[in-house]
Design a protein around this motif. Structure first.
Motif, PDB file in Angstrom:
ATOM      1  N   VAL A  42       0.923  -1.356  -0.120  1.00  0.00           N
ATOM      2  CA  VAL A  42      -0.140  -0.042   0.019  1.00  0.00           C
ATOM      3  C   VAL A  42       0.846   1.143   0.103  1.00  0.00           C
ATOM      4  O   VAL A  42       0.612   2.344  -0.527  1.00  0.00           O
ATOM      5  CB  VAL A  42      -1.032  -0.099   1.220  1.00  0.00           C
ATOM      6  N   CYS A  72      -5.134   5.662  -0.958  1.00  0.00           N
ATOM      7  CA  CYS A  72      -4.588   4.519  -0.088  1.00  0.00           C
ATOM      8  C   CYS A  72      -5.943   3.866   1.022  1.00  0.00           C
ATOM      9  O   CYS A  72      -6.013   2.706   1.161  1.00  0.00           O
ATOM     10  CB  CYS A  72      -3.559   4.671   0.686  1.00  0.00           C
ATOM     11  N   SER A 198      -3.926   2.467   6.217  1.00  0.00           N
ATOM     12  CA  SER A 198      -3.739   2.711   5.003  1.00  0.00           C
ATOM     13  C   SER A 198      -3.449   4.174   4.658  1.00  0.00           C
ATOM     14  O   SER A 198      -2.582   4.446   3.743  1.00  0.00           O
ATOM     15  CB  SER A 198      -4.870   2.179   4.125  1.00  0.00           C
TER      16      SER A 198
END
Lengths: 293, 232
Positions: A42, A72, A198
């Motif tokens: 990621v 993300c 993320s």
């Protein structure tokens, strides 16, 4: 002395990136009790999104970073919903293999989209530092990285301890059944955790690429593994542990590169991890909980 | 208020609850008693949505709640104190209570005061980590936490389990007080003597089936119940 200082500073800066990534690992582990090995990739996606925003769309640095974070965040929620959520009742081995699969998927998808040729990332940090700082090896990227890491750490600690959602996350990580009885939507709370992790990975990706400007589909994998090591080193599941583990790991790696050997640096980092785990199986700040039989 | 109609619950291939039906009326204390493994806790967990029934219906205030996920039931007025207390051990006493009011938007501070009035020990220990509390204090915390949602129906799963006799008396005193204050309670207990003495009505569960029912006094006097559950 100047050499030591510059090693130390670059170590703290590198360690800050590890710490930011490790926070994602540790938060997800804490609540979903799984190791998200796709987390490192990621980071790479965050780097590419920022790169595209800067170079193809000509957006300002800050906007590009925010765009990378948004992308993300969406990716994290998507991965969790599609790959991990259906496996909530499955064994941990199935989840682990799935995570490794997602990791390869992201790397290969990136190669398909952006090609295997490395791209040269332009730093998003545009600050002129005074001569006295640059003389001892402080780069503006290093300074910004450390500052961002501290801000994230403080912000996240406050969020987890003071906000209603943060408390719900702690409740879920302790006892999902009891959390449900409180009216907490456990699935949504896990999604939020992936989203936060993320978004942080995107920040880490941009900072990493600003300091080490080579961007390719495998950019995230080694830092991802190092950050996982950092999370285990500090005590997986513990947020201060991830921070401490990340910074220490960065310093050890940097000093090993400077004083022993660049080639051996990674081996030394992992050797330290093994020694620490032999002495403290739960990591530096982790609590050792014996499994009930 | 609560009407459970012919529910069947399975753990994999094991048929744990076999056609159980019972009801709880407004303001009543109803108890489910029975031996270990009779299906008492399974029944409660099915009502609170942690487990699901294959057939039958569960109606709460006229609405069928079978199949509704657990986290949506609290807002409807259903609160459960789970077996083994299950307080959040790494959170403070006050944070535990706040979690109890997670879905409430109303007067949370007022409810917190009410819970502290009922359980002064919790107020003394409000900043303490719940894992440092004694078993009895944790049970009070679990009950306080459930009361924080201001439930219409409070379900208690083995509140006396693992507690010293003096604490058991205290817990049942509190159940009695809640009853007097008008709270509707569904109580699951192995301690049949105590449970029947506070309950308006009771049901006896045996291997997943209801075998007898009656008022608390009737069951206390029932020869079969006496022999099986009251050590007489």
């Amino acid at each position: 002395m100047t050499f030591f200082l510059s090693c130390l500073i670059s170590g703290i800066s590198l360690g800050s990136v590890y710490a930011i990534i490790a926070l994602g690992y540790t938060m997800v582990y804490g609540i979903a009790k799984m190791l998200n090995f796709a987390h490192g990739d990621v980071i790479m996606v965050g780097g590419y999104v920022c790169y595209c925003a800067l170079n193809y769309l000509g957006l300002p640095s800050l906007v590009s970073v925010l765009l990378a974070m948004a992308a993300c965040t969406a990716l994290g929620i998507l991965i969790e919903g599609l790959a991990y959520k259906p496996l909530r009742q499955a064994g941990s081995l199935a989840v682990l293999i799935t995570a490794i699969g997602v990791s390869y998927f992201l790397q290969n998808a990136a190669q398909l989209i952006w090609g295997a040729t490395p791209k040269t990332f332009t730093s998003v940090v545009h600050i002129e530092l005074p001569q006295t700082l640059t003389n001892v090896g402080v780069s503006s990227e290093a300074l910004v990285t450390v500052l961002v890491c501290v801000v994230i750490m403080v912000g996240l600690t406050l969020f987890i301890n003071k906000s209603k959602l943060g408390k719900a996350m702690r409740a879920c990580s302790e006892d999902k059944g009891a959390a449900q009885l409180m009216g907490i939507n456990v699935n949504r709370t896990i999604s939020v955790t992936f989203a936060i992790g993320s978004a942080l990975a995107a920040v880490a990706g941009v900072l990493l690429c600003s300091s080490f400007p080579i961007l390719q589909p495998t950019t995230g994998s080694m830092p991802g593994i190092k950050a996982f090591t950092a999370a285990v080193f500090g005590g997986i599941g513990s947020i201060p542990g991830a921070f401490l583990g990340g910074i220490l790991l960065g310093i050890i790696e940097s000093l090993a590169k400077g004083y022993i050997s660049t080639d051996l640096a990674n081996a030394i980092v992992f050797a330290v991890l093994i020694v620490v785990l032999l002495v403290r199986p739960a990591g530096l700040l982790g609590k050792y909980v014996p499994e009930k039989v | 208020m609560l009407k459970v109609n012919d529910i069947n619950v399975y753990y994999g291939a094991i048929h744990a609850i076999k056609g159980v039906s019972f009801e709880v009326n407004d303001g009543e204390v109803v108890t489910l008693i029975g031996a270990n493994g009779a299906g008492k806790s399974t029944t409660l967990q099915t009502i609170s949505g942690l487990l699901h029934s294959r057939t039958g219906s569960i109606s709460f205030q006229g609405e069928n709640i079978a199949g509704v996920p657990a986290h949506k039931l609290v807002a409807k007025g259903l609160a459960q104190v789970p077996e083994g207390r299950r307080v959040f051990l790494q959170m403070t006493v006050e944070e535990n209570l706040e979690m109890g009011a997670y879905t409430s938007s109303g007067n949370v501070a007022g409810r917190l005061e009410k819970v502290y009035d009922r359980f002064p020990r919790l107020k003394e220990r409000r900043r303490q980590i719940a894992g440092t509390l004694s078993g009895g204090e944790q049970q009070m915390l679990a009950m306080g936490r459930a009361l924080m949602s201001d439930p219409k129906l409070l379900m208690l799963d083995e509140p006396s389990m693992g507690l010293a006799p003096i604490l058991v008396d205290q817990i049942f005193q509190i159940i009695h007080e809640l009853h007097v204050a008008g709270t509707t309670i569904l109580l699951v207990e192995q301690n049949a003597q105590m449970a029947l003495s506070v309950a308006d009505r009771g049901y006896v569960l045996e291997t997943g089936r209801i075998v007898t029912s009656g008022t608390g006094a009737e069951l206390l006097a029932d020869d079969n119940v006496k022999r099986a559950y009251l050590g007489g």
